[in-house]
Design a protein around this motif. Structure first.
Motif, PDB file in Angstrom:
ATOM      1  N   GLN A  58       0.127 -14.043  24.354  1.00 35.57           N
ATOM      2  CA  GLN A  58      -1.061 -13.594  25.447  1.00 35.57           C
ATOM      3  C   GLN A  58      -0.260 -13.119  26.570  1.00 35.57           C
ATOM      4  OE1 GLN A  58      -3.342 -17.270  25.496  1.00 35.57           O
ATOM      5  NE2 GLN A  58      -4.953 -16.263  24.282  1.00 35.57           N
ATOM      6  N   ALA A  59       1.122 -13.964  26.902  1.00 28.92           N
ATOM      7  CA  ALA A  59       1.547 -13.421  28.158  1.00 28.92           C
ATOM      8  C   ALA A  59       2.765 -12.325  28.020  1.00 28.92           C
ATOM      9  CB  ALA A  59       2.518 -15.029  28.452  1.00 28.92           C
ATOM     10  N   LEU A  60       3.363 -12.426  26.971  1.00 26.56           N
ATOM     11  CA  LEU A  60       4.334 -11.402  26.935  1.00 26.56           C
ATOM     12  C   LEU A  60       3.876  -9.949  26.219  1.00 26.56           C
ATOM     13  CD1 LEU A  60       5.068 -10.938  23.490  1.00 26.56           C
ATOM     14  CD2 LEU A  60       6.373 -13.000  23.998  1.00 26.56           C
ATOM     15  N   PHE A  61       2.692  -9.769  26.000  1.00 28.42           N
ATOM     16  CA  PHE A  61       2.057  -8.610  25.664  1.00 28.42           C
ATOM     17  C   PHE A  61       0.989  -8.295  26.669  1.00 28.42           C
ATOM     18  CE2 PHE A  61       2.752  -9.292  20.958  1.00 28.42           C
ATOM     19  CZ  PHE A  61       3.654  -8.557  21.084  1.00 28.42           C
ATOM     20  N   SER A  62       0.973  -9.099  27.767  1.00 25.95           N
ATOM     21  CA  SER A  62       0.287  -8.565  28.959  1.00 25.95           C
ATOM     22  C   SER A  62       0.754  -8.333  30.217  1.00 25.95           C
ATOM     23  CB  SER A  62      -0.789  -9.802  29.326  1.00 25.95           C
ATOM     24  OG  SER A  62      -1.538 -10.150  27.981  1.00 25.95           O
ATOM     25  N   ASP A  63       0.213  -7.619  31.081  1.00 21.22           N
ATOM     26  CA  ASP A  63       0.752  -7.046  32.288  1.00 21.22           C
ATOM     27  C   ASP A  63       0.485  -8.189  33.523  1.00 21.22           C
ATOM     28  OD1 ASP A  63       2.136  -4.364  31.919  1.00 21.22           O
ATOM     29  OD2 ASP A  63      -0.014  -4.239  30.864  1.00 21.22           O
ATOM     30  N   ALA A  64      -0.759  -8.889  33.018  1.00 24.48           N
ATOM     31  CA  ALA A  64      -0.976  -9.965  34.095  1.00 24.48           C
ATOM     32  C   ALA A  64      -1.980 -10.903  33.125  1.00 24.48           C
ATOM     33  CB  ALA A  64      -2.088  -9.453  35.069  1.00 24.48           C
ATOM     34  N   VAL A  65      -1.892 -12.194  33.530  1.00 27.83           N
ATOM     35  CA  VAL A  65      -2.452 -13.427  32.944  1.00 27.83           C
ATOM     36  C   VAL A  65      -3.664 -13.818  33.953  1.00 27.83           C
ATOM     37  CG1 VAL A  65      -2.646 -15.495  31.595  1.00 27.83           C
ATOM     38  CG2 VAL A  65      -0.947 -13.536  31.272  1.00 27.83           C
ATOM     39  N   LEU A  66      -4.872 -13.898  33.586  1.00 26.54           N
ATOM     40  CA  LEU A  66      -5.957 -14.282  34.529  1.00 26.54           C
ATOM     41  C   LEU A  66      -6.407 -15.779  34.017  1.00 26.54           C
ATOM     42  CD1 LEU A  66      -8.020 -14.223  36.872  1.00 26.54           C
ATOM     43  CD2 LEU A  66      -9.384 -13.058  35.369  1.00 26.54           C
ATOM     44  N   LEU A  67      -6.291 -16.965  34.775  1.00 32.09           N
ATOM     45  CA  LEU A  67      -7.168 -17.950  34.398  1.00 32.09           C
ATOM     46  C   LEU A  67      -8.590 -18.242  34.861  1.00 32.09           C
ATOM     47  CD1 LEU A  67      -6.675 -20.828  33.030  1.00 32.09           C
ATOM     48  CD2 LEU A  67      -5.781 -21.760  34.934  1.00 32.09           C
ATOM     49  N   ALA A  68      -9.562 -18.394  34.016  1.00 31.46           N
ATOM     50  CA  ALA A  68     -10.828 -18.400  34.533  1.00 31.46           C
ATOM     51  C   ALA A  68     -11.039 -19.768  34.949  1.00 31.46           C
ATOM     52  CB  ALA A  68     -11.807 -18.052  33.457  1.00 31.46           C
ATOM     53  N   ALA A  69     -10.791 -20.912  34.177  1.00 32.68           N
ATOM     54  CA  ALA A  69     -10.976 -22.308  34.461  1.00 32.68           C
ATOM     55  C   ALA A  69     -10.297 -23.086  33.527  1.00 32.68           C
ATOM     56  CB  ALA A  69     -12.511 -22.761  34.523  1.00 32.68           C
ATOM     57  N   SER A  70      -9.797 -24.256  33.774  1.00 31.36           N
ATOM     58  CA  SER A  70      -9.004 -25.064  32.908  1.00 31.36           C
ATOM     59  C   SER A  70      -8.673 -26.510  33.512  1.00 31.36           C
ATOM     60  CB  SER A  70      -7.559 -24.434  32.386  1.00 31.36           C
ATOM     61  OG  SER A  70      -7.193 -25.487  31.713  1.00 31.36           O
ATOM     62  N   TYR A  71      -8.896 -27.309  32.843  1.00 34.13           N
ATOM     63  CA  TYR A  71      -8.507 -28.948  33.188  1.00 34.13           C
ATOM     64  C   TYR A  71      -6.886 -28.676  33.345  1.00 34.13           C
ATOM     65  CZ  TYR A  71     -13.058 -30.313  31.183  1.00 34.13           C
ATOM     66  OH  TYR A  71     -14.563 -30.537  31.221  1.00 34.13           O
ATOM     67  N   ALA A  72      -6.530 -29.734  34.080  1.00 30.82           N
ATOM     68  CA  ALA A  72      -5.141 -29.857  34.184  1.00 30.82           C
ATOM     69  C   ALA A  72      -4.616 -30.927  33.030  1.00 30.82           C
ATOM     70  CB  ALA A  72      -4.718 -30.394  35.505  1.00 30.82           C
ATOM     71  N   PRO A  73      -3.284 -30.950  32.776  1.00 31.87           N
ATOM     72  CA  PRO A  73      -2.915 -32.081  31.717  1.00 31.87           C
ATOM     73  C   PRO A  73      -3.438 -33.423  32.097  1.00 31.87           C
ATOM     74  CG  PRO A  73      -1.019 -30.499  32.076  1.00 31.87           C
ATOM     75  CD  PRO A  73      -2.308 -29.825  33.032  1.00 31.87           C
TER      76      PRO A  73
ATOM     77  N   GLY B  37      -5.176 -25.148  25.827  1.00 31.93           N
ATOM     78  CA  GLY B  37      -3.865 -24.479  25.819  1.00 31.93           C
ATOM     79  C   GLY B  37      -3.567 -23.479  26.918  1.00 31.93           C
ATOM     80  N   SER B  38      -4.438 -23.246  27.640  1.00 25.66           N
ATOM     81  CA  SER B  38      -4.334 -22.362  28.812  1.00 25.66           C
ATOM     82  C   SER B  38      -2.918 -22.274  29.477  1.00 25.66           C
ATOM     83  CB  SER B  38      -5.723 -22.121  29.621  1.00 25.66           C
ATOM     84  OG  SER B  38      -6.721 -21.832  28.894  1.00 25.66           O
ATOM     85  N   ARG B  39      -2.639 -23.562  29.843  1.00 28.95           N
ATOM     86  CA  ARG B  39      -1.739 -23.905  30.523  1.00 28.95           C
ATOM     87  C   ARG B  39      -0.420 -23.363  29.923  1.00 28.95           C
ATOM     88  NH1 ARG B  39       1.106 -28.749  28.717  1.00 28.95           N
ATOM     89  NH2 ARG B  39      -0.050 -29.812  27.221  1.00 28.95           N
ATOM     90  N   HIS B  40      -0.341 -23.411  28.632  1.00 28.71           N
ATOM     91  CA  HIS B  40       0.818 -22.956  28.008  1.00 28.71           C
ATOM     92  C   HIS B  40       1.029 -21.333  28.140  1.00 28.71           C
ATOM     93  CE1 HIS B  40       1.386 -26.627  25.890  1.00 28.71           C
ATOM     94  NE2 HIS B  40       0.084 -26.475  25.140  1.00 28.71           N
ATOM     95  N   ALA B  41       0.131 -20.457  28.190  1.00 29.68           N
ATOM     96  CA  ALA B  41      -0.107 -18.956  28.459  1.00 29.68           C
ATOM     97  C   ALA B  41       0.566 -19.125  29.891  1.00 29.68           C
ATOM     98  CB  ALA B  41      -1.201 -18.480  28.060  1.00 29.68           C
ATOM     99  N   MET B  42      -0.145 -19.865  30.962  1.00 32.71           N
ATOM    100  CA  MET B  42       0.191 -19.556  32.324  1.00 32.71           C
ATOM    101  C   MET B  42       1.601 -20.078  32.743  1.00 32.71           C
ATOM    102  SD  MET B  42      -2.502 -18.355  33.708  1.00 32.71           S
ATOM    103  CE  MET B  42      -2.369 -18.633  35.587  1.00 32.71           C
ATOM    104  N   GLU B  43       2.001 -20.847  31.856  1.00 29.42           N
ATOM    105  CA  GLU B  43       3.364 -21.447  32.115  1.00 29.42           C
ATOM    106  C   GLU B  43       4.555 -20.285  31.352  1.00 29.42           C
ATOM    107  OE1 GLU B  43       3.876 -25.048  30.071  1.00 29.42           O
ATOM    108  OE2 GLU B  43       2.688 -26.209  31.740  1.00 29.42           O
ATOM    109  N   LYS B  44       4.310 -19.570  30.423  1.00 30.33           N
ATOM    110  CA  LYS B  44       5.090 -18.700  29.973  1.00 30.33           C
ATOM    111  C   LYS B  44       5.049 -17.489  30.778  1.00 30.33           C
ATOM    112  CE  LYS B  44       6.611 -20.704  26.124  1.00 30.33           C
ATOM    113  NZ  LYS B  44       8.165 -20.922  26.084  1.00 30.33           N
ATOM    114  N   ALA B  45       3.757 -17.113  31.454  1.00 34.26           N
ATOM    115  CA  ALA B  45       3.837 -15.886  32.098  1.00 34.26           C
ATOM    116  C   ALA B  45       4.719 -16.103  33.167  1.00 34.26           C
ATOM    117  CB  ALA B  45       2.290 -15.634  32.544  1.00 34.26           C
TER     118      ALA B  45
ATOM    119  N   GLY C 295      -3.126 -14.873  37.734  1.00 37.36           N
ATOM    120  CA  GLY C 295      -4.235 -14.783  38.535  1.00 37.36           C
ATOM    121  C   GLY C 295      -5.013 -16.094  38.229  1.00 37.36           C
ATOM    122  N   VAL C 296      -5.705 -16.728  39.080  1.00 33.70           N
ATOM    123  CA  VAL C 296      -6.457 -17.671  38.839  1.00 33.70           C
ATOM    124  C   VAL C 296      -8.001 -17.403  39.552  1.00 33.70           C
ATOM    125  CG1 VAL C 296      -4.625 -19.504  38.489  1.00 33.70           C
ATOM    126  CG2 VAL C 296      -5.885 -19.139  40.767  1.00 33.70           C
ATOM    127  N   ILE C 297      -9.094 -17.702  38.987  1.00 33.17           N
ATOM    128  CA  ILE C 297     -10.155 -17.832  39.585  1.00 33.17           C
ATOM    129  C   ILE C 297     -10.602 -19.149  40.270  1.00 33.17           C
ATOM    130  CG2 ILE C 297     -12.719 -17.790  39.372  1.00 33.17           C
ATOM    131  CD1 ILE C 297     -12.229 -15.913  36.864  1.00 33.17           C
TER     132      ILE C 297
END
Length: 308
Positions: free
Chosen positions: A217-232, A240-248, A256-258
């Motif tokens: 999701q990160a390496l095929f995107s020009d940007a990654v947007l997090l809508a909402a997520s619990y922290a670990p 799993g959103s945190r994994h994509a955000m960390e890789k980005a 970006g985050v909302i």
């Protein structure tokens, strides 16, 4: 099904012990002569072709669930965004739909988040995704329930293109609740992709595939947007959103985050958003008060930003 001999050879190489993505990235460019592959693998024609026949047979079992297989060396194998270490680079992809949506000149934005968003989170995500689509972006997500589904559906409702990256073979859409959504994505000119043609060997294998999927999701995107997520946390609601955000972040992909401090400061589903903003001042914060300007920053490249 479109599948080159090169793609089958690449998958066959991967089936040999200790020939993972990093080894492939270092030693192969694609379209190598078979004699070169035998030498690199320290194997013989019989063993290599036996493995390749088994893999080809397994792929044929996927039937109409895939349109093709592409691998490094194939003309239509997509370029990755960002700076990605060899072990993270994909070497082969199964696809259904328009593989050209992964071309590097196509603006792709991943939109991800929790599995159980409330109505307010959904409304805000739809608003921001709609704003992103105004820039002719293709929306990427993981076809999961919740925020992923909202991103895909919003794109379809606005006549946009969307890409779903799956942790399972394309003949076994997960989650099952989204089989119809996957079909609509393809019917409307979108794309489904997966790195897998076989079912997982264990529960741990399945869990790891979700994590591995998130990097795509990160390496095929020009940007990654997090809508909402619990922290670990220890409550079991981490997503799993945190994994994509960390890789980005590691790859140098825009993030970006909302988040709105006055509205979201005490809401657990925004804990990861808040944490990411506190840790990285380069993350773009988006809410209803700055939506147009913030989304513009998210979707424009560094060179384009210099023109403003």
């Amino acid at each position: 099904m479109k599948c080159s001999e090169n793609a089958l050879n690449i998958l066959t190489v991967r089936s040999f012990p200790q020939k993972g993505p990093a080894w492939i990235d270092k030693n192969l460019h694609g379209n190598e002569n078979l004699s070169v592959l035998y030498k690199l693998l320290e194997t013989n024609e019989y063993e290599f072709l036996k493995r390749r026949d088994r893999i080809e047979s397994a792929i044929n079992q996927l039937g109409n669930s895939i349109d093709g297989l592409v691998a490094i060396g194939d003309v239509d194998f997509p370029h990755i965004r960002g700076i990605v270490k060899p072990a993270d680079k994909p070497f082969a992809l199964f696809y259904k739909g328009d593989i050209s949506l992964l071309n590097k000149d196509n603006l792709n934005v991943a939109v991800i988040g929790v599995l159980n968003p409330d109505d307010k989170i959904e409304l805000t995500e739809r608003m921001v995704t709609t704003e992103i689509l105004k820039h002719n972006a293709t929306i990427i997500s993981g076809l999961a329930l919740g925020c992923d589904s909202i991103a895909h559906k919003t794109s379809l409702e606005r006549s946009g293109k969307t890409i779903a990256i799956l942790p399972s073979p394309l003949d076994n859409i997960l989650p099952k609740e989204n089989v119809k959504l996957a079909e609509k994505i393809v019917e409307n000119g979108g794309l489904l992709i997966s790195e897998y043609y076989e079912t997982p060997k264990s529960r741990n294998d399945m869990i790891s595939r979700f994590v591995v999927r998130d990097r795509l999701q990160a390496l095929f995107s020009d940007a990654v947007l997090l809508a909402a997520s619990y922290a670990p946390n220890n409550l079991g609601n981490d997503c799993g959103s945190r994994h994509a955000m960390e890789k980005a972040k590691v790859y140098g992909i825009k993030r970006g985050v909302i988040y709105n401090e006055s509205k979201h400061c005490n809401i657990a589903m925004y804990d990861l958003n808040r944490q990411i903003l506190a840790e990285d001042r380069n993350v773009i914060r988006i809410d209803s008060t700055n939506m147009s300007e913030a989304v513009l920053r998210l979707v424009t490249t560094s060179n384009e930003q210099m023109l403003f």
